[in-house]
Design an enzyme around this catalytic site. Structure first.
Site, PDB file in Angstrom:
ATOM      1  N   HIS A  65      12.079 -34.018  -5.014  1.00  0.00           N
ATOM      2  CA  HIS A  65      11.002 -33.216  -4.421  1.00  0.00           C
ATOM      3  C   HIS A  65      10.981 -33.285  -2.893  1.00  0.00           C
ATOM      4  O   HIS A  65      11.094 -32.244  -2.234  1.00  0.00           O
ATOM      5  CB  HIS A  65       9.666 -33.609  -5.041  1.00  0.00           C
ATOM      6  CG  HIS A  65       8.468 -33.029  -4.362  1.00  0.00           C
ATOM      7  ND1 HIS A  65       8.227 -31.666  -4.310  1.00  0.00           N
ATOM      8  CD2 HIS A  65       7.450 -33.610  -3.677  1.00  0.00           C
ATOM      9  CE1 HIS A  65       7.120 -31.451  -3.629  1.00  0.00           C
ATOM     10  NE2 HIS A  65       6.624 -32.606  -3.236  1.00  0.00           N
ATOM     11  N   HIS A  90       6.712 -37.147   3.152  1.00  0.00           N
ATOM     12  CA  HIS A  90       5.352 -36.589   3.061  1.00  0.00           C
ATOM     13  C   HIS A  90       4.504 -37.161   1.933  1.00  0.00           C
ATOM     14  O   HIS A  90       3.292 -37.116   1.983  1.00  0.00           O
ATOM     15  CB  HIS A  90       5.376 -35.056   2.996  1.00  0.00           C
ATOM     16  CG  HIS A  90       5.678 -34.499   1.641  1.00  0.00           C
ATOM     17  ND1 HIS A  90       6.948 -34.240   1.219  1.00  0.00           N
ATOM     18  CD2 HIS A  90       4.869 -34.151   0.621  1.00  0.00           C
ATOM     19  CE1 HIS A  90       6.915 -33.753  -0.008  1.00  0.00           C
ATOM     20  NE2 HIS A  90       5.668 -33.689  -0.398  1.00  0.00           N
ATOM     21  N   GLU A  94       0.709 -41.439   0.288  1.00  0.00           N
ATOM     22  CA  GLU A  94      -0.226 -41.127  -0.778  1.00  0.00           C
ATOM     23  C   GLU A  94       0.142 -41.840  -2.085  1.00  0.00           C
ATOM     24  O   GLU A  94      -0.721 -42.323  -2.798  1.00  0.00           O
ATOM     25  CB  GLU A  94      -0.200 -39.616  -0.990  1.00  0.00           C
ATOM     26  CG  GLU A  94      -1.255 -39.119  -1.920  1.00  0.00           C
ATOM     27  CD  GLU A  94      -1.249 -37.604  -1.908  1.00  0.00           C
ATOM     28  OE1 GLU A  94      -1.081 -37.038  -0.807  1.00  0.00           O
ATOM     29  OE2 GLU A  94      -1.376 -37.005  -2.967  1.00  0.00           O
ATOM     30  N   ASP A  95       1.428 -41.875  -2.389  1.00  0.00           N
ATOM     31  CA  ASP A  95       1.835 -42.319  -3.725  1.00  0.00           C
ATOM     32  C   ASP A  95       2.504 -43.688  -3.791  1.00  0.00           C
ATOM     33  O   ASP A  95       2.791 -44.173  -4.877  1.00  0.00           O
ATOM     34  CB  ASP A  95       2.811 -41.303  -4.338  1.00  0.00           C
ATOM     35  CG  ASP A  95       2.172 -39.939  -4.517  1.00  0.00           C
ATOM     36  OD1 ASP A  95       0.924 -39.903  -4.606  1.00  0.00           O
ATOM     37  OD2 ASP A  95       2.887 -38.938  -4.573  1.00  0.00           O
ATOM     38  N   ASP A 156       5.911 -27.768   0.888  1.00  0.00           N
ATOM     39  CA  ASP A 156       5.551 -28.629  -0.235  1.00  0.00           C
ATOM     40  C   ASP A 156       4.972 -27.784  -1.370  1.00  0.00           C
ATOM     41  O   ASP A 156       5.357 -27.870  -2.521  1.00  0.00           O
ATOM     42  CB  ASP A 156       4.521 -29.650   0.278  1.00  0.00           C
ATOM     43  CG  ASP A 156       4.076 -30.635  -0.782  1.00  0.00           C
ATOM     44  OD1 ASP A 156       4.873 -30.930  -1.693  1.00  0.00           O
ATOM     45  OD2 ASP A 156       2.927 -31.118  -0.695  1.00  0.00           O
ATOM     46  N   ASP A 276       7.911   4.196  -4.377  1.00  0.00           N
ATOM     47  CA  ASP A 276       8.529   3.301  -3.401  1.00  0.00           C
ATOM     48  C   ASP A 276       8.659   1.887  -3.941  1.00  0.00           C
ATOM     49  O   ASP A 276       8.048   0.959  -3.470  1.00  0.00           O
ATOM     50  CB  ASP A 276       7.784   3.321  -2.066  1.00  0.00           C
ATOM     51  CG  ASP A 276       6.295   3.166  -2.260  1.00  0.00           C
ATOM     52  OD1 ASP A 276       5.858   3.107  -3.419  1.00  0.00           O
ATOM     53  OD2 ASP A 276       5.587   3.088  -1.250  1.00  0.00           O
TER      54      ASP A 276
HETATM   55 MN    MN Z   1       4.619 -33.196  -2.311  1.00  0.00          MN
END
Ligand code: MN
Length: 750
Positions: A65, A90, A94-95, A156, A276
């Site tokens: 990712h 990134h 957070e993780d 992201d 179109d």
């Molecule tokens: Mn992410």
């Protein structure tokens, strides 16, 4: 998820990770500075190590990712070294265990700041706000320092949308809705055309899978004939370009599925009649100073071959769009037996790169177009303004809305008497202009001269206007000004003034209430009492409450009535056991699981079976019937509402209040009946009405609840409300009705 031992070839995976990383490095090469590759390698190693035990929902190693996000940053947005480092890292704060401090130590302040902007806030949020909104606000705060935060966030989001297939259905809906509500408009505002279109297509794919598949299938079916048509169409253009001696490229491709879907919906025409479906793009490789002349020369050549539609000439070269877009568009009639309108876009390589990659590409060519920079600066300052003026009383949701309102707006360009260029949002008035010049000029403004003509404060400005403000010391802002100003700046300044003026009334009002309550035997104006009063008189907050008393909008005698009502209410309450309101979604899900045991979809409302245990109703706005794709939404006062995912309110509910969304499925065993609303259109044939009612009530035994018809200029339009058991039942009926002679179309109302 089923627990199944899947043999993972770790060595193979490692090879694949390295392959993807090397691809990233080679695409990034042209953008990198001296020290970049070393830092990128460090970021890659750090991210790889931090995420080493994590996998994505699809089962793939997590590191795929961040690498993919970095790849998008380079390839599709054109960002450089710092952004690649940030994209790779990134998700680590957070993780994983890694902290911002560690990142700052290794990669410096700038990188740490960007990653902080990308890291979600966790925790509990006040009622009426959602985590999504809070995170968005945080992201915007860093945006005004560094635009890369939002560009990486978009990368992201794009990768998450591309891999949304492996998520649960309710997550798919929630993420798609957010994307549609916020991220696609943002991509548009930043000029990232390709990303915006892809996001919209992906949203459609998950919110309306049937429609999406249908259009994709039709596009595929018509591919060969379309390509042949384009080939024939561009032949003379290609020849003409060679004669003119331009190095060039011609692209002919269909428009995005989402834009076709929009056309189908808006014009209410079948697929084959959208003329179109595709645009032909001529990209010229010419030096900057020859651009304008070259594009017009090509226009002249194209219209020598094909007849143009004069109403559809768009010159965004002389006046670029506010998001930086430059191009010359014309729509011409193709030759041949069956003429078709074809849009031809003429631009240069530079303009094309800006159109696809937006501002990042723009900066590459910067220094030329102050007008575009100005428009962008003006947008950024609107964002800053909204952020600055939001205080504790503005919920994050309101904030997101006010910023969202800046995304699709076009700007106007106006001038001061001295010739200074001011960029305002479309719809801005003379008063907005005054506030833009200076807060005091706005507050004291009594009128303005536009192009030397006297106009009122609410006069709507046009591009090119020259404005001179007139002020008076006696003037002060009033509440009704809020009705006609358009800019965030003017709005928040006026509100500030009014708030200040109201403060006095609040103090007086509070004293009056306190005094009267004492007479009534209530000695303390506690928070509890204040809240009760607030609810009773239905006002927003305590200040507003006292303000109304202070201004005399609410009479003091009303307090006595309130006290009597309160006592009566208390007696009633004592008799009843107190019931918890059903607003906590987490508890609801727990309850549902308890209720359903280990059955499939245990965390979903089982429509038809849970009726006696849960307070839910079918939403009136979209009238779901069994078989429709639906979700549950926990309202504040009216229990749970079941909406169709195609409901026009769904995007807003799902994106703004995702935390109040519940899964819902239809109980298959229980027979239920629903009202479905159809609109039928046909030619006004004698007996058509009769055929409809005969098939409906006699052949299919469906009850008609309501029926109205209107005939206009030979066209028959009827509205029918029917009682059906499920979508299958309804589809059957629609099929039968479609076969009726003279029927043109049948639409289910939502
Ligand atoms: Mn992410």
């Amino acid at each position: 998820m089923p627990v199944e031992a899947i043999a993972i070839d770790l060595q193979q995976e490692r090879k694949e990770i390295l392959k993807r990383y090397r691809k990233l490095l080679s695409s990034a090469k042209p953008y990198l500075q001296e020290n970049d590759s070393k830092l990128i390698k460090q970021a890659f190693m750090m991210s790889m190590d931090a995420h080493k035990d994590m996998r994505r929902k699809s089962g793939e190693p997590y590191i795929y990712h961040p690498i993919a996000v970095a790849q998008i940053c380079v390839e599709e947005i054109g960002l450089g070294g710092t952004s690649i480092i940030c994209a790779l890292l990134h998700d680590v704060v957070e993780d994983t265990e890694i902290t911002l401090e560690q990142i700052e130590e290794k990669f410096g302040k700038k990188v740490a700041k960007i990653i902080d902007g990308l890291t979600k806030i966790s925790g509990v949020f006040e009622h009426g706000s959602s985590q999504q909104a809070e995170n968005f606000r945080k992201m915007l705060l860093t945006l005004s320092d560094d635009i890369r935060v939002i560009l990486i966030k978009l990368a992201d989001r794009l990768h998450n949308m591309r891999t949304l297939g492996s998520m649960a259905r309710d997550k798919q809906l929630k993420i798609s809705s957010e994307t549609f509500y916020l991220y696609a408009p943002l991509a548009h505002r930043l000029g990232l055309h390709a990303i915006k279109s892809e996001l919209e297509d992906l949203c459609l794919k998950y919110t309306e899978p049937e429609v999406y598949k249908d259009i994709a299938k039709k596009l595929k079916e018509t591919k060969t004939s379309r390509e042949k048509f384009i080939q024939n169409f561009i032949k003379p253009i290609d020849k003409g370009l060679q004669d003119l001696g331009f190095k060039h490229l011609i692209k002919g491709r269909p428009k995005s599925i989402y834009s076709i879907y929009n056309k189908l919906k808006k014009n209410n025409v079948p697929f084959d009649e959208i003329y179109d479906l595709f645009a032909v793009r001529v990209i010229l490789d010419v030096p900057k100073e020859q651009e304008k002349g070259a594009c017009w020369a090509v226009y002249s050549m194209v219209t020598d071959h094909y007849k143009p539609n004069p109403e559809r000439l768009k010159d965004w070269i002389s006046t670029p769009k506010s998001n930086g877009y430059e191009s010359l568009h014309t729509t011409v009639m193709s030759s041949g037996k069956k003429g078709r309108w074809v849009e031809v876009q003429i631009r240069t390589t530079r303009m094309d790169e800006i159109a696809e990659k937006g501002f990042a590409a723009h900066w590459k060519y910067k220094g030329n177009d102050t007008r575009t920079n100005k428009a962008f600066e003006s947008w950024l300052s609107q964002v800053r303004e909204a952020l600055d003026s939001s205080d504790k009383t503005t919920s994050a949701v309101e904030l997101v809305d006010s910023i969202r309102s800046t995304l699709y707006n076009d700007e106007i360009f106006v001038y001061t008497p001295k010739g200074k260029l001011i960029v305002l949002k479309d719809g801005a008035t003379a008063l907005d202009f005054a506030f833009e010049i200076h807060t005091e000029v706005g507050a004291r403004c009594i009128g303005a001269k536009v192009n030397n003509r006297l106009v009122p404060l609410g006069y709507k400005l046009k591009t090119g206007d020259m404005i001179e403000c007139m002020t008076s010391n006696k003037q002060k802002p009033s509440e009704d000004w809020l009705n006609f100003v358009a800019t965030t700046k003017a709005k928040s300044r006026i509100k500030d003034y009014i708030k200040e003026a109201n403060k006095q009334h609040i103090v007086i009002g509070r004293d009056m209430v306190e005094h009267r309550l004492k007479i009534l035997g209530i000695n303390l104006l506690s928070l509890e009492v204040t809240n009760q009063l607030r609810a009773y008189f239905n006002v927003k907050d305590a200040n507003d409450l006292f303000y109304r008393f202070g201004k005399g909008y609410i009479q003091l005698d009303e307090l006595k009535k309130w006290k009597l009502d309160r006592e009566a209410h208390e007696r009633k309450q004592a008799a009843k056991t107190i019931q918890e309101p059903l607003t906590n979604t987490k508890n609801l899900v727990k309850e549902l699981k308890k209720l359903h045991g280990d059955r499939k979809d245990a965390d979903a409302i089982l429509i038809g079976e849970d009726m006696d245990k849960l307070d839910y109703t079918l939403a009136k706005c979209c009238n779901p019937i069994a078989g429709d794709d639906v979700f549950g939404f926990v309202t504040i006062n009216e229990g749970i509402k079941i909406h169709r995912t195609s409901c026009s309110n769904a995007p807003e509910l799902l994106s703004r209040h995702g935390d109040r969304v519940l899964k819902a499925v239809w109980a298959s065993k229980v027979q239920m009946s629903f009202t479905a609303h159809l609109i039928v259109r046909g030619t006004d044939r004698m007996g058509l009405m009769n055929d409809i009612t005969r098939i409906t009530s006699q052949e299919l035994q469906v009850n008609i609840q309501n029926l109205s018809i209107e005939v206009r200029e030979g066209i028959f339009e009827g509205k029918i409300a029917l009682i059906v058991n499920n979508t299958e039942h309804l589809d059957q009926l629609i099929q039968k009705l479609e076969a009726v002679n003279g029927m043109v179309e049948i639409i289910r109302e939502s």
